[in-house]
Design an enzyme around this catalytic site. Structure first.
Site, PDB file in Angstrom:
ATOM      1  N   HIS A 224       0.923  -0.908  -0.104  1.00 51.38           N
ATOM      2  CA  HIS A 224      -0.001  -0.054   0.019  1.00 51.38           C
ATOM      3  C   HIS A 224       0.782   1.036   0.072  1.00 51.38           C
ATOM      4  O   HIS A 224       1.572   1.533  -1.111  1.00 51.38           O
ATOM      5  CB  HIS A 224      -0.794  -0.272   1.216  1.00 51.38           C
ATOM      6  N   HIS A 263      -2.200  -1.871  -9.605  1.00 51.93           N
ATOM      7  CA  HIS A 263      -3.073  -1.285  -8.898  1.00 51.93           C
ATOM      8  C   HIS A 263      -4.296  -2.220  -9.064  1.00 51.93           C
ATOM      9  O   HIS A 263      -4.703  -2.724  -9.967  1.00 51.93           O
ATOM     10  CB  HIS A 263      -3.479   0.172  -9.322  1.00 51.93           C
ATOM     11  N   ASP A 314       2.932   6.133  -6.495  1.00 51.11           N
ATOM     12  CA  ASP A 314       4.107   5.934  -5.794  1.00 51.11           C
ATOM     13  C   ASP A 314       5.277   5.645  -6.586  1.00 51.11           C
ATOM     14  O   ASP A 314       6.447   6.323  -6.048  1.00 51.11           O
ATOM     15  CB  ASP A 314       4.050   4.704  -4.909  1.00 51.11           C
TER      16      ASP A 314
HETATM   17  N1  COA Z   1       5.036  -6.397 -10.454  1.00 54.23           N
HETATM   18  C1  COA Z   1       5.052  -7.501 -11.051  1.00 54.23           C
HETATM   19  N2  COA Z   1       3.759  -8.200 -11.037  1.00 54.23           N
HETATM   20  C2  COA Z   1       2.500  -7.615 -10.803  1.00 54.23           C
HETATM   21  C3  COA Z   1       2.721  -6.431 -10.304  1.00 54.23           C
HETATM   22  C4  COA Z   1       3.945  -5.811 -10.122  1.00 54.23           C
HETATM   23  N3  COA Z   1       4.020  -4.587  -9.218  1.00 54.23           N
HETATM   24  N4  COA Z   1       1.440  -6.029  -9.820  1.00 54.23           N
HETATM   25  C5  COA Z   1       0.702  -6.981 -10.194  1.00 54.23           C
HETATM   26  N5  COA Z   1       1.290  -8.097 -10.953  1.00 54.23           N
HETATM   27  C6  COA Z   1       0.644  -9.202 -11.500  1.00 54.23           C
HETATM   28  C7  COA Z   1       0.262 -10.102 -10.426  1.00 54.23           C
HETATM   29  O1  COA Z   1       1.515 -10.955  -9.983  1.00 54.23           O
HETATM   30  C8  COA Z   1      -0.704 -10.848 -11.082  1.00 54.23           C
HETATM   31  O2  COA Z   1       0.183 -12.003 -11.881  1.00 54.23           O
HETATM   32  P1  COA Z   1      -0.500 -13.231 -12.200  1.00 54.23           P
HETATM   33  O3  COA Z   1      -1.747 -13.123 -12.718  1.00 54.23           O
HETATM   34  O4  COA Z   1       0.432 -14.014 -13.184  1.00 54.23           O
HETATM   35  O5  COA Z   1      -0.479 -13.970 -10.679  1.00 54.23           O
HETATM   36  C9  COA Z   1      -1.233  -9.939 -12.014  1.00 54.23           C
HETATM   37  O6  COA Z   1      -0.321  -8.834 -12.098  1.00 54.23           O
HETATM   38  C10 COA Z   1      -2.580  -9.462 -11.482  1.00 54.23           C
HETATM   39  O7  COA Z   1      -2.079  -8.720 -10.191  1.00 54.23           O
HETATM   40  P2  COA Z   1      -2.963  -8.820  -8.970  1.00 54.23           P
HETATM   41  O8  COA Z   1      -2.024  -9.721  -7.995  1.00 54.23           O
HETATM   42  O9  COA Z   1      -4.441  -9.360  -9.112  1.00 54.23           O
HETATM   43  O10 COA Z   1      -3.011  -7.463  -8.366  1.00 54.23           O
HETATM   44  P3  COA Z   1      -3.695  -6.981  -6.995  1.00 54.23           P
HETATM   45  O11 COA Z   1      -4.772  -6.214  -7.149  1.00 54.23           O
HETATM   46  O12 COA Z   1      -4.110  -8.283  -6.029  1.00 54.23           O
HETATM   47  O13 COA Z   1      -2.698  -6.343  -6.325  1.00 54.23           O
HETATM   48  C11 COA Z   1      -1.143  -4.290  -5.760  1.00 54.23           C
HETATM   49  C12 COA Z   1      -2.456  -4.968  -6.482  1.00 54.23           C
HETATM   50  C13 COA Z   1      -1.105  -3.035  -5.885  1.00 54.23           C
HETATM   51  C14 COA Z   1      -0.864  -4.830  -4.348  1.00 54.23           C
HETATM   52  C15 COA Z   1      -0.090  -5.053  -6.578  1.00 54.23           C
HETATM   53  O14 COA Z   1       0.019  -4.552  -8.043  1.00 54.23           O
HETATM   54  C16 COA Z   1       1.272  -4.835  -6.054  1.00 54.23           C
HETATM   55  O15 COA Z   1       1.684  -5.465  -5.466  1.00 54.23           O
HETATM   56  N6  COA Z   1       2.088  -3.649  -6.604  1.00 54.23           N
HETATM   57  C17 COA Z   1       3.492  -3.523  -6.106  1.00 54.23           C
HETATM   58  C18 COA Z   1       3.246  -2.621  -4.885  1.00 54.23           C
HETATM   59  C19 COA Z   1       2.429  -1.321  -4.975  1.00 54.23           C
HETATM   60  O16 COA Z   1       3.236  -0.499  -5.946  1.00 54.23           O
HETATM   61  N7  COA Z   1       1.746  -0.840  -4.239  1.00 54.23           N
HETATM   62  C20 COA Z   1       1.120   0.695  -4.399  1.00 54.23           C
HETATM   63  C21 COA Z   1      -0.234   0.748  -4.843  1.00 54.23           C
HETATM   64  S1  COA Z   1      -0.988   2.108  -4.943  1.00 54.23           S
END
Ligand code: COA
Length: 377
Positions: A224, A263, A314
Site C-alpha cells: 500500500h 493497482h 508511488d
Molecule cells: N510487479 C509484477 N507483477 C505484478 C505487479 C507488480 N508490481 N502487480 C501485479 N502484478 C501481477 C500479479 O503478480 C498478477 O500476476 P499473475 O496473474 O500471473 O499472478 C497480476 O499482475 C494481477 O495482479 P493482482 O495480484 O491481481 O493485483 P492485486 O490487485 O491483488 O494487487 C497491488 C494490487 C497494488 C497490491 C499489486 O499490483 C502490487 O503488489 N504492486 C506493487 C506494490 C505497489 O506499488 N503498491 C502501491 C499500490 S498504489
C-alpha cells in the site's frame, strides 16, 4: 449442515461494501474526482489546504472561507510539551511510520473529547490531526539525526512549514509546489486498504484517533503506502540507466513484484501518476539530476510492453521526494500528512450512516471434535 463452499472474494476484489460521496475512481477513463472535481486540475490549480477544505466540506472554499480555514490550521500546528518530550525519547532506530502512529495515538490520549463523535467535534479532531501530523513527522526526522526540533511557523503555508520544520529552510517555490501537488494527489482514493481500515474501526463507534492510528498501520505496508519507499530502494538497487532493462528482466523472471507498478482498481494506468511525473521532472531539472527519471522511463516502458502493468502514483512520487532531500523512510509519513484528510472524511461519512462492518468467513478447520481432558491427550 451444508458443505458447499460459498464464493469467496479474496481480498474483497470487486466487492462494493458501501456508498461514498468523497471521491470516485473511474478506471475506464483513468480518472479520479474528489467531490466531483478532477484531481489533476486540483493538483495544478489548488493548494493542499484548499483541497483539504473541499474534502471535508463538500465544496471548494471562497477566499474568505479559505482564510479562516488556513488560520485554524496554522494556529493548531504546535504540540503539547508532553508530546514534544515523548518524541524526544523515541528510539532513533524506529521506523518513522511507527513514530507518527505513536504520536497520533498520543494526541488521542490528550483529547478529552475522545468519545465525542459528533460531526463538529470530529471535524475539529481532523483539523488538529492535519495541523499536527507534520510537526510530529518533522520532529522525529530531526530527533533521529540528533538535531534540535524546529517549531512550526504560522506565517508559512502547510507545505512550506513542513520543509521549514524538517530542514530549517524552504526550498525553491517550484519544489514546494511539486510537494504540495503530491499531497493533493495522495489526499483521497475511495475504499483503499487504509481507508477501509479506518471505516471498520469507525463502524464499531470507536473514535477518530483509533481509526487514524489503525489506518496508519495499514498504510505502512509495502503493498500500500509503503510502496513509495520501496520504489526508491529499487531505483537505487538498479543504480544506472544502462542496467535497468537487465535488472527488470531478472526481477520478472524471479517473479518479483515491481514496486510502484500495478493497482487493484486501475488496470490501464493510475490517473494520478502522469501529473506527479510532470512535477517530478520539474524537481529533477531544478536539482540537475535526471538519473532516477531515466531509469524510471526504462522500467515503465518495459513493464507496459512485457506485462501490460502501469506505474501507480508511488512510482513518480518516490524519486521526487528523494530529490527534495527527504530520507526514504519518511516518504510514507508524508503520505499520512496528506491522506489524513481522506481518512477522516470517511470516518465522518461512516459515522453519519453507520452499520458495524462484520463480514463472514468460510471455515476450513477441523470438524467438531470431542474434547479430551489434559491427561487423556
Ligand atoms: N510487479 C509484477 N507483477 C505484478 C505487479 C507488480 N508490481 N502487480 C501485479 N502484478 C501481477 C500479479 O503478480 C498478477 O500476476 P499473475 O496473474 O500471473 O499472478 C497480476 O499482475 C494481477 O495482479 P493482482 O495480484 O491481481 O493485483 P492485486 O490487485 O491483488 O494487487 C497491488 C494490487 C497494488 C497490491 C499489486 O499490483 C502490487 O503488489 N504492486 C506493487 C506494490 C505497489 O506499488 N503498491 C502501491 C499500490 S498504489
Amino acid at each position: 449442515m451444508s458443505q458447499e463452499t460459498p464464493e469467496i472474494k479474496k481480498g474483497l476484489v470487486g466487492v462494493v461494501v458501501d456508498e461514498t460521496s468523497v471521491s470516485k475512481v473511474m478506471p475506464d477513463i483513468n480518472a479520479l474526482v474528489y467531490r466531483g472535481y478532477p484531481v489533476q486540475e486540483l493538483a495544478d490549480k489548488c493548494s493542499f489546504e484548499e483541497v483539504a477544505y473541499l474534502i471535508w466540506n463538500d465544496d471548494l472554499p471562497t477566499s474568505s472561507q479559505l482564510e479562516v480555514f488556513e488560520k485554524q490550521e496554522r494556529a493548531n500546528r504546535d504540540l503539547s510539551p508532553e508530546l514534544w518530550d515523548v518524541i524526544s525519547k523515541m528510539p532513533k532506530t524506529a521506523h518513522p511510520m511507527d513514530a507518527v502512529r505513536t504520536g497520533v495515538s498520543f494526541l488521542g490520549l490528550e483529547d478529552e473529547r475522545i468519545w465525542d463523535n459528533s460531526p463538529a467535534t470530529d471535524q475539529n479532531k481532523a483539523l488538529l490531526l492535519m495541523a499536527k501530523i507534520p510537526t510530529i513527522t518533522a520532529a522525529f526526522y530531526r530527533h533521529r539525526k540528533g538535531e534540535k526540533p524546529i517549531k512550526p511557523d504560522s506565517s508559512k503555508s502547510f507545505s512550506e512549514n513542513f520543509f521549514h520544520m524538517t530542514f530549517g529552510e524552504v526550498p525553491h517555490a517550484d519544489v514546494v509546489k511539486a510537494f504540495d501537488a503530491s499531497l493533493v494527489l495522495y489526499a483521497e482514493h475511495s475504499f483503499n486498504a487504509s481507508t477501509f481500515t479506518a471505516r471498520v474501526v469507525a463502524s464499531t463507534t470507536s473514535d477518530m484517533y483509533s481509526s487514524i492510528t489503525a489506518a496508519i498501520g495499514a498504510l505502512k505496508g509495502p503493498l500500500h503506502g509503503g510502496a513509495n519507499e520501496q520504489v526508491m530502494h529499487v531505483l537505487q538497487e538498479i543504480g544506472e540507466v544502462s542496467k535497468a532493462k537487465a535488472w527488470l528482466d531478472k526481477a520478472l523472471a524471479e517473479k518479483r513484484k515491481i514496486m510502484g507498478f500495478g493497482h487493484r482498481v486501475y488496470r490501464k494506468g493510475d490517473s494520478r501518476a502522469p501529473t506527479m511525473n510532470k512535477y517530478g521532472l520539474k524537481v529533477a531539472a531544478i536539482m540537475g539530476e535526471s538519473k532516477w527519471h531515466d531509469i524510471s522511463e526504462v522500467l515503465e516502458k518495459e513493464m507496459i510492453e512485457k506485462k501490460g502493468i502501469y506505474p501507480n502514483l508511488d512510482f513518480p512520487a518516490g524519486p521526487a521526494y528523494f530529490l527534495m532531500g527527504i530520507d526514504i523512510d519518511f516518504f510514507t509519513p508524508i503520505f499520512v500528512m496528506s491522506r489524513i484528510t481522506g481518512w477522516s472524511a470517511h470516518v465522518m461519512e461512516q459515522t453519519a450512516a453507520n452499520r458495524i462492518i462484520r463480514p463472514l468467513s468460510h471455515y476450513t478447520g477441523h470438524p467438531e471434535r470431542k474434547f479430551k481432558p489434559i491427561d487423556a491427550r
